[in-house]
Design a protein around this motif. Structure first.
Motif, PDB file in Angstrom:
ATOM      1  N   GLY A   1       0.816  -1.214   0.000  1.00  0.00           N
ATOM      2  CA  GLY A   1       0.000   0.000   0.000  1.00  0.00           C
ATOM      3  C   GLY A   1       0.844   1.256   0.000  1.00  0.00           C
ATOM      4  O   GLY A   1       0.555   2.216  -0.730  1.00  0.00           O
TER       5      GLY A   1
ATOM      6  N   TYR B   1       2.637   1.398  -3.758  1.00  0.00           N
ATOM      7  CA  TYR B   1       1.870   1.506  -4.996  1.00  0.00           C
ATOM      8  C   TYR B   1       0.576   2.318  -4.873  1.00  0.00           C
ATOM      9  O   TYR B   1      -0.096   2.550  -5.876  1.00  0.00           O
ATOM     10  CB  TYR B   1       1.546   0.098  -5.524  1.00  0.00           C
ATOM     11  N   TRP B   2       0.194   2.731  -3.684  1.00  0.00           N
ATOM     12  CA  TRP B   2      -1.027   3.538  -3.527  1.00  0.00           C
ATOM     13  C   TRP B   2      -0.730   4.866  -2.823  1.00  0.00           C
ATOM     14  O   TRP B   2      -1.579   5.434  -2.188  1.00  0.00           O
ATOM     15  CB  TRP B   2      -2.082   2.751  -2.759  1.00  0.00           C
TER      16      TRP B   2
ATOM     17  N   ALA C   1      -2.926   7.675  -4.215  1.00  0.00           N
ATOM     18  CA  ALA C   1      -4.373   7.425  -4.269  1.00  0.00           C
ATOM     19  C   ALA C   1      -5.132   8.615  -3.687  1.00  0.00           C
ATOM     20  O   ALA C   1      -4.680   9.259  -2.738  1.00  0.00           O
ATOM     21  CB  ALA C   1      -4.711   6.162  -3.493  1.00  0.00           C
TER      22      ALA C   1
ATOM     23  N   ILE D   1      -3.464  -0.016   1.000  1.00  0.00           N
ATOM     24  CA  ILE D   1      -3.930  -0.882  -0.077  1.00  0.00           C
ATOM     25  C   ILE D   1      -5.446  -1.053   0.026  1.00  0.00           C
ATOM     26  O   ILE D   1      -5.984  -1.243   1.123  1.00  0.00           O
ATOM     27  CB  ILE D   1      -3.224  -2.258  -0.019  1.00  0.00           C
TER      28      ILE D   1
ATOM     29  N   SER E   1      -8.190  -5.335  -3.215  1.00  0.00           N
ATOM     30  CA  SER E   1      -6.878  -5.798  -3.679  1.00  0.00           C
ATOM     31  C   SER E   1      -6.202  -6.653  -2.619  1.00  0.00           C
ATOM     32  O   SER E   1      -5.586  -7.688  -2.924  1.00  0.00           O
ATOM     33  CB  SER E   1      -5.987  -4.588  -4.019  1.00  0.00           C
TER      34      SER E   1
ATOM     35  N   SER F   1      -0.997  -4.181 -13.767  1.00  0.00           N
ATOM     36  CA  SER F   1      -0.901  -3.683 -12.396  1.00  0.00           C
ATOM     37  C   SER F   1      -0.111  -4.665 -11.540  1.00  0.00           C
ATOM     38  O   SER F   1      -0.047  -5.868 -11.836  1.00  0.00           O
ATOM     39  CB  SER F   1      -2.302  -3.494 -11.804  1.00  0.00           C
TER      40      SER F   1
END
Length: 630
Positions: free
Chosen positions: A133, A136-137, A140, A147, A151, A207
């Motif tokens: 999380g 890659y987020w 967001a 995360i 997912s 992804s």
């Protein structure tokens, strides 16, 4: 023995001795002094080559003595016995009654390291998703650095989905092509998929969630294959007296794997301490902090391949189990030599190939155990006394895993109760999460595993499973119906959680792994274990997919609250009660041979007349022309 004398019968007699009391060749071989008597009192009418053959056999008999803890243990080949069923019985009796030795330790360690890897890979993801999380987020719009729940669930369920495929697929293949040919292949899959996960990265076309799901499904296939293979290989090599402890020790490595996952997470967190201290939380972890977390999750995942690489060579070189060689490959000569080699600590037996081919042709149709086939599989399990056992093992494992994996839904609440859920920096957040998991594993899980190991061969599998389900039913009833009260008493909630973990592992979590590896016939043992284990993983998927969202029923959108968690715990109590009833369907396997449990021993309560093949029963009548059994 000198191959020039292989054709000479060991029990050759003179014509004038034919009317003496009949003494079996087994009895003759079991008394070393009988050879000396035979040589000193042998009439002159006996050809000299018989005396030489007797001397050669006596030398071979003495050479086959191996010592374990000071006790002599004969490792006979029984090549002189003509009846293949008697040779099978005597060879398997050697394995069943063998004194506990290093060859048993080796089997447990080789299987256990693989199970350590399985558990590490399964439970490490619980620590890794928080790191994903952050990496890659981070950008967001909603909950940056966290995360998404969908997912997170998809990544965790992917492993269970692959595990179901591996348990059934490898279970069937191990019965069809052999344990040895499949053992090690599942570990190669795990190693490859683990390394691939640790090297995954997002791209414009793919992804990172999709990539990790793909590799975790593949890894799950390998993990699934390890369940039936490790269980039945340990079972088929084990001595009857300590079989439960050996299988329990293999399964107990699951607790060590969980411990290692939390420990490695703690180590990498400490290693990147300075970088992690630059951010106060997931939403502000960018720059050097984000780079450090990206390295951390790859190290945690990638380390799972290390123990697998260590165990791989030993798995690839482990011998085929003599039981499989006898009952499925139907190679009596090779199985006998493999038994002798195993007892002596050698890789495998090496019979004379000419004699081996001759014996295979000679014993065709004479082995009592029927050949494996779909028709025989249906015939066997259509009988209630055997079908109920498969229903009992599969049902117990299913009900267990629903609650076992569902209890993980409580982890964040339990960690909060003991003060390990939050922190004022990313370093403190990751450190407390790792330490909290270490505490939970050490407090309940690991003690439960090892209490089972030390008591399973005295208390019995069925007793431990029944007691475990009963205690878990009570614990989940208390948690469910007194949940609001327990929230005000964190110590009580923590105590119940630890007790639940203890009775899971000193209870059905261990016995559902052990019993299916014992109570089925060799020709279907791996398939039946795979079916039982797959039923459990279906329960795990239900716990994650159904009960995960169900606990948040009634919560405000975007909230992590679990207003329905108390009702979920009540449902888990019902599943534990159902497991209590399915326990009545399984047999007590303590101190019984695998052949007795499979219904292959005449005179026992579980005996199945159909376990003696029609070919043998038809051929067991004397042939009018030859006067011998066909």
């Amino acid at each position: 023995m000198d191959k020039r004398f292989e054709h000479v019968p060991i029990n050759a007699q003179c014509p004038e001795e034919e009317e003496e009391d009949d003494v079996s060749s087994v009895e003759k071989r079991s008394h070393g002094g009988l050879y000396d008597q035979a040589l000193t009192s042998m009439p002159l009418a006996v050809p000299a080559r018989v005396a030489v053959a007797l001397e050669a056999n006596e030398e071979e008999r003495q050479g086959n003595q191996v010592t374990d803890s000071g006790d002599a243990f004969p490792a006979e080949s029984y090549a002189h016995i003509e009846d293949p069923n008697e040779r099978r019985r005597l060879a398997l009796a050697e394995i069943d009654k063998a004194p506990f030795g290093w060859y048993h330790v080796r089997a447990v360690v080789v299987a256990g390291i693989g199970f350590f890897t399985d558990a590490y890979d399964i439970f490490a993801i619980n620590l890794v998703t928080a790191m994903l999380g952050v990496v890659y987020w981070q950008s967001a719009t909603s909950k940056p650095g966290i995360i998404p729940t969908d997912s997170d669930t998809a990544i965790k369920v992917a492993t269970s989905g692959g595990t179901v495929l591996g348990q059934v697929g490898f279970g069937i293949l191990a019965d069809v092509v052999g344990r040895k040919r499949m053992y090690g292949l599942e570990l190669i899959i795990i190693i490859f998929a683990t390394l691939a996960q640790s090297l995954s990265a997002a791209s414009p076309a793919m992804s990172v969630v999709g990539l990790i799901i793909f590799w975790r499904v593949l890894m799950g296939v390998g993990i699934g294959g390890d369940y039936p293979l490790s269980s039945i290989i340990t079972s088929e090599f084990a001595t009857t007296k300590w079989r439960g402890a050996m299988m329990g020790a293999v399964f107990a490595m699951q607790g060590i794997g969980q411990l290692a996952a939390a420990l490695i997470a703690l180590i990498v967190t400490s290693g990147f301490k300075e970088s992690l201290l630059t951010a106060s939380g997931p939403s502000s972890c960018d720059g050097v902090c984000q780079l450090a977390v990206d390295k951390m999750w790859r190290v945690v995942i990638g380390f799972g391949a290390v123990p697998g690489c260590i165990a791989l060579y030993y798995r690839l070189t482990i011998p085929e189990t003599p039981r499989y060689t006898f009952d499925v490959a139907r190679d009596v000569e090779k199985a006998g030599e493999d038994t002798k080699a195993y007892i002596q600590g050698k890789a495998e037996g090496r019979p004379d190939e000419v004699r081996r081919v001759t014996v295979i042709a000679d014993t065709e149709g004479r082995l009592e155990i029927p050949k494996a086939s779909f028709a025989d599989f249906v015939r066997h399990y259509r009988q209630w006394k055997f079908g109920k056992v498969l229903l009992g093992t599969a049902g117990s494992w299913f009900f267990l895993d629903v609650a076992f994996y569902g209890l993980g839904l409580n982890n964040s609440i339990i960690l909060g109760a003991i003060g390990y859920s939050k922190g004022d920096s990313m370093y403190e957040i990751f450190r407390r999460n790792a330490v909290g998991n270490l505490i939970l594993v050490c407090a309940g899980a690991i003690p439960g595993y090892w209490v089972t190991v030390f008591t399973v061969d005295t208390l019995g599998r069925k007793t431990i499973q029944f007691m475990g389900f009963a205690m878990l039913t009570i614990i989940f009833v208390i948690i469910g119906f007194a949940y609001d009260t327990l929230l005000d008493h964190n110590g009580a909630l923590l105590a119940l959680y630890v007790l639940a973990q203890f009775f899971f592992n000193f209870g059905p979590n261990a016995t559902t792994f052990i019993v299916p590896g014992e109570c089925f016939p060799t020709r279907y043992r791996s398939t039946s274990h795979g079916i039982s284990a797959a039923s459990g993983k279906v329960g795990a998927i239900i716990a994650q997919v159904v009960f995960g969202p169900l606990r948040q029923r009634g919560a405000p959108p975007g909230s992590n609250d679990s207003p329905w968690l108390n009702h979920v715990m009540e449902i888990f109590a019902l599943f534990m009660l159902c497991g209590l009833f399915t326990t009545f369907l399984i047999p007590e396997t303590k101190r019984k041979t695998l052949e007795e449990l499979a219904g292959e021993v005449p005179g026992t309560a579980n005996y199945d007349p159909g376990s003696h093949s029609a070919a043998y029963k038809t051929g067991s009548e004397p042939d009018n022309n030859s006067g011998e059994k066909v």
